[in-house]
Design a protein around this motif. Sequence first.
Motif, PDB file in Angstrom:
ATOM      1  N   ILE A 197      39.751  46.417  29.080  1.00 30.59           N
ATOM      2  CA  ILE A 197      39.377  45.532  30.183  1.00 30.59           C
ATOM      3  C   ILE A 197      38.974  46.430  31.341  1.00 30.59           C
ATOM      4  O   ILE A 197      39.808  47.147  31.908  1.00 30.59           O
ATOM      5  N   LEU A 198      37.692  46.420  31.643  1.00 21.87           N
ATOM      6  CA  LEU A 198      37.153  47.211  32.748  1.00 21.87           C
ATOM      7  C   LEU A 198      36.841  46.270  33.903  1.00 21.87           C
ATOM      8  O   LEU A 198      36.133  45.273  33.716  1.00 21.87           O
ATOM      9  N   THR A 199      37.388  46.566  35.062  1.00 17.38           N
ATOM     10  CA  THR A 199      37.128  45.718  36.227  1.00 17.38           C
ATOM     11  C   THR A 199      36.131  46.377  37.162  1.00 17.38           C
ATOM     12  O   THR A 199      36.246  47.564  37.461  1.00 17.38           O
ATOM     13  N   LEU A 200      35.158  45.585  37.608  1.00 18.48           N
ATOM     14  CA  LEU A 200      34.231  46.036  38.642  1.00 18.48           C
ATOM     15  C   LEU A 200      34.747  45.538  39.981  1.00 18.48           C
ATOM     16  O   LEU A 200      34.963  44.335  40.160  1.00 18.48           O
ATOM     17  N   MET A 201      34.959  46.478  40.880  1.00 21.02           N
ATOM     18  CA  MET A 201      35.459  46.154  42.209  1.00 21.02           C
ATOM     19  C   MET A 201      34.433  46.605  43.232  1.00 21.02           C
ATOM     20  O   MET A 201      33.650  47.516  42.966  1.00 21.02           O
ATOM     21  N   GLY A 202      34.465  46.000  44.393  1.00 20.41           N
ATOM     22  CA  GLY A 202      33.552  46.424  45.452  1.00 20.41           C
ATOM     23  C   GLY A 202      33.311  45.289  46.415  1.00 20.41           C
ATOM     24  O   GLY A 202      33.587  44.128  46.095  1.00 20.41           O
ATOM     25  N   GLY A 203      32.789  45.622  47.567  1.00 25.49           N
ATOM     26  CA  GLY A 203      32.581  44.617  48.611  1.00 25.49           C
ATOM     27  C   GLY A 203      31.530  43.595  48.220  1.00 25.49           C
ATOM     28  O   GLY A 203      30.817  43.754  47.230  1.00 25.49           O
ATOM     29  N   SER A 204      31.454  42.561  49.029  1.00 28.35           N
ATOM     30  CA  SER A 204      30.446  41.527  48.809  1.00 28.35           C
ATOM     31  C   SER A 204      29.061  42.156  48.929  1.00 28.35           C
ATOM     32  O   SER A 204      28.795  42.907  49.863  1.00 28.35           O
ATOM     33  N   GLY A 205      28.210  41.875  47.939  1.00 26.16           N
ATOM     34  CA  GLY A 205      26.863  42.436  47.969  1.00 26.16           C
ATOM     35  C   GLY A 205      26.756  43.832  47.396  1.00 26.16           C
ATOM     36  O   GLY A 205      25.687  44.454  47.445  1.00 26.16           O
ATOM     37  N   SER A 206      27.852  44.345  46.805  1.00 29.64           N
ATOM     38  CA  SER A 206      27.803  45.706  46.260  1.00 29.64           C
ATOM     39  C   SER A 206      27.159  45.760  44.871  1.00 29.64           C
ATOM     40  O   SER A 206      27.011  46.840  44.308  1.00 29.64           O
ATOM     41  N   GLY A 207      26.810  44.603  44.324  1.00 31.62           N
ATOM     42  CA  GLY A 207      26.048  44.607  43.072  1.00 31.62           C
ATOM     43  C   GLY A 207      26.860  44.366  41.814  1.00 31.62           C
ATOM     44  O   GLY A 207      26.403  44.643  40.704  1.00 31.62           O
ATOM     45  N   LYS A 208      28.045  43.787  41.971  1.00 30.34           N
ATOM     46  CA  LYS A 208      28.903  43.527  40.800  1.00 30.34           C
ATOM     47  C   LYS A 208      28.272  42.463  39.890  1.00 30.34           C
ATOM     48  O   LYS A 208      28.152  42.659  38.679  1.00 30.34           O
ATOM     49  N   ARG A 256      40.850  49.919  33.240  1.00 28.53           N
ATOM     50  CA  ARG A 256      40.168  50.824  34.166  1.00 28.53           C
ATOM     51  C   ARG A 256      39.443  50.012  35.231  1.00 28.53           C
ATOM     52  O   ARG A 256      39.089  48.859  35.010  1.00 28.53           O
ATOM     53  N   VAL A 257      39.217  50.661  36.349  1.00 25.57           N
ATOM     54  CA  VAL A 257      38.508  50.042  37.464  1.00 25.57           C
ATOM     55  C   VAL A 257      37.323  50.922  37.835  1.00 25.57           C
ATOM     56  O   VAL A 257      37.465  52.143  37.916  1.00 25.57           O
ATOM     57  N   ALA A 258      36.174  50.283  38.033  1.00 26.67           N
ATOM     58  CA  ALA A 258      35.016  50.998  38.586  1.00 26.67           C
ATOM     59  C   ALA A 258      34.747  50.403  39.960  1.00 26.67           C
ATOM     60  O   ALA A 258      34.618  49.181  40.099  1.00 26.67           O
ATOM     61  N   PHE A 259      34.692  51.258  40.966  1.00 24.97           N
ATOM     62  CA  PHE A 259      34.500  50.788  42.338  1.00 24.97           C
ATOM     63  C   PHE A 259      33.048  51.040  42.746  1.00 24.97           C
ATOM     64  O   PHE A 259      32.592  52.184  42.774  1.00 24.97           O
ATOM     65  N   VAL A 308      34.597  42.935  30.531  1.00 25.57           N
ATOM     66  CA  VAL A 308      34.219  43.413  31.870  1.00 25.57           C
ATOM     67  C   VAL A 308      34.515  42.274  32.835  1.00 25.57           C
ATOM     68  O   VAL A 308      34.044  41.151  32.651  1.00 25.57           O
ATOM     69  N   LEU A 309      35.307  42.593  33.838  1.00 26.30           N
ATOM     70  CA  LEU A 309      35.816  41.583  34.755  1.00 26.30           C
ATOM     71  C   LEU A 309      35.380  41.942  36.173  1.00 26.30           C
ATOM     72  O   LEU A 309      35.506  43.085  36.584  1.00 26.30           O
ATOM     73  N   VAL A 310      34.877  40.941  36.874  1.00 21.92           N
ATOM     74  CA  VAL A 310      34.632  41.122  38.310  1.00 21.92           C
ATOM     75  C   VAL A 310      35.661  40.279  39.037  1.00 21.92           C
ATOM     76  O   VAL A 310      35.777  39.073  38.774  1.00 21.92           O
ATOM     77  N   THR A 311      36.424  40.908  39.894  1.00 23.44           N
ATOM     78  CA  THR A 311      37.398  40.130  40.660  1.00 23.44           C
ATOM     79  C   THR A 311      37.733  40.825  41.970  1.00 23.44           C
ATOM     80  O   THR A 311      37.633  42.044  42.088  1.00 23.44           O
ATOM     81  N   HIS A 312      38.124  40.005  42.935  1.00 20.68           N
ATOM     82  CA  HIS A 312      38.639  40.527  44.208  1.00 20.68           C
ATOM     83  C   HIS A 312      40.162  40.460  44.224  1.00 20.68           C
ATOM     84  O   HIS A 312      40.785  40.838  45.207  1.00 20.68           O
ATOM     85  N   ASP A 313      40.711  39.943  43.139  1.00 17.54           N
ATOM     86  CA  ASP A 313      42.140  39.626  43.115  1.00 17.54           C
ATOM     87  C   ASP A 313      42.924  40.884  42.723  1.00 17.54           C
ATOM     88  O   ASP A 313      42.959  41.269  41.556  1.00 17.54           O
ATOM     89  N   MET A 314      43.549  41.519  43.701  1.00 23.84           N
ATOM     90  CA  MET A 314      44.232  42.785  43.437  1.00 23.84           C
ATOM     91  C   MET A 314      45.365  42.613  42.429  1.00 23.84           C
ATOM     92  O   MET A 314      45.622  43.483  41.612  1.00 23.84           O
ATOM     93  N   HIS A 315      46.034  41.455  42.489  1.00 25.53           N
ATOM     94  CA  HIS A 315      47.116  41.217  41.528  1.00 25.53           C
ATOM     95  C   HIS A 315      46.539  41.210  40.110  1.00 25.53           C
ATOM     96  O   HIS A 315      47.087  41.842  39.196  1.00 25.53           O
ATOM     97  N   ALA A 316      45.403  40.521  39.947  1.00 28.50           N
ATOM     98  CA  ALA A 316      44.757  40.475  38.627  1.00 28.50           C
ATOM     99  C   ALA A 316      44.415  41.879  38.173  1.00 28.50           C
ATOM    100  O   ALA A 316      44.645  42.263  37.020  1.00 28.50           O
ATOM    101  N   ILE A 317      43.888  42.677  39.102  1.00 28.39           N
ATOM    102  CA  ILE A 317      43.475  44.041  38.749  1.00 28.39           C
ATOM    103  C   ILE A 317      44.676  44.840  38.229  1.00 28.39           C
ATOM    104  O   ILE A 317      44.597  45.520  37.217  1.00 28.39           O
TER     105      ILE A 317
END
Length: 250
Positions: A38-49, A215-218, A200-209
Amino acid sequence: MTKESNNQAVIQIRGVTKLFGDKIVHDGIDLDVYQGEILTLMGGSGSGKSVLLRSLIGLEKPDAGHIYFRGNDIVGLSEENLVEVRKRIAYVFQYGALFDSLTVRENLAYPLRAHTKLSEEEIQKRVFDTLKKVGLEHSLNLLPSDLSGGMQRRVGVARSIILEPEVILYDEPTTGLDPYNTKQILNIILQLKKQGATTVLVTHDMHAIFTVTDRVAFLKDGKIRALGTAQEINSTKDPVIQGFIQGESW
Ligand SMILES: Nc1ncnc2c1ncn2[C@@H]1O[C@H](COP(=O)(O)OP(=O)(O)OP(=O)(O)O)[C@@H](O)[C@H]1O
Ligand SMILES: [Mg+2]
């Protein structure tokens, strides 16, 4: 290094660059997604996730670079060939995207009727078994409007996985859900991983992460700024990432 690093890359993103007008959304991204992780994509709004997720099933076309799915470049594939890719890589829409006028049963049967030659009996069995995976086998004959938002989200997941995809892409699957339904969705994601799915997961939820991610890709400024386990990302000294985690730049 995680144990997944020893495994085969299911998806290899190489030098992916994406522009909208003169805005550079992705600036030569390289990233591997390993079998079963499970790879999570993290990043601010508009960062291209979301654009990156959509690129993995050919809904966005990179301006440069390659995206290999099991060794085959999907960039530049015809729509016809992309249909085949999309049977093997499922995209879970944020709000389920169900057909309002169809029952849960028919919503789930739809992709099977469109893309397989299964018999009616096999379709009904697959629909039941898949709904069971999300704990909603008793909702077969209900309409989406009969369901709570959390249940609709779970039916949406069920419909996305009914063709038994190898890879599942989730774009903010828990956004807007209460803690109970969030936990249900995270459990489903983990169960599907146990059954062999690559995620591949996109989330803002730190608990979920921290609870589900291998792994996390920022993402930041069109590049992968950091890549590591959730713990590694959490303990990074990078002030930009720390600021994000602490909620300064949301
Ligand atoms: N079809 C489009 N046309 C023009 N610009 C677009 C298009 N799709 C996305 N963008 C731009 O690309 C950038 C990345 O968008 P994206 O949706 O991937 O962000 P995101 O990281 O998913 O953000 P969020 O956390 O808000 O969902 C944004 O600046 C967005 O405005
Ligand atoms: Mg997004």
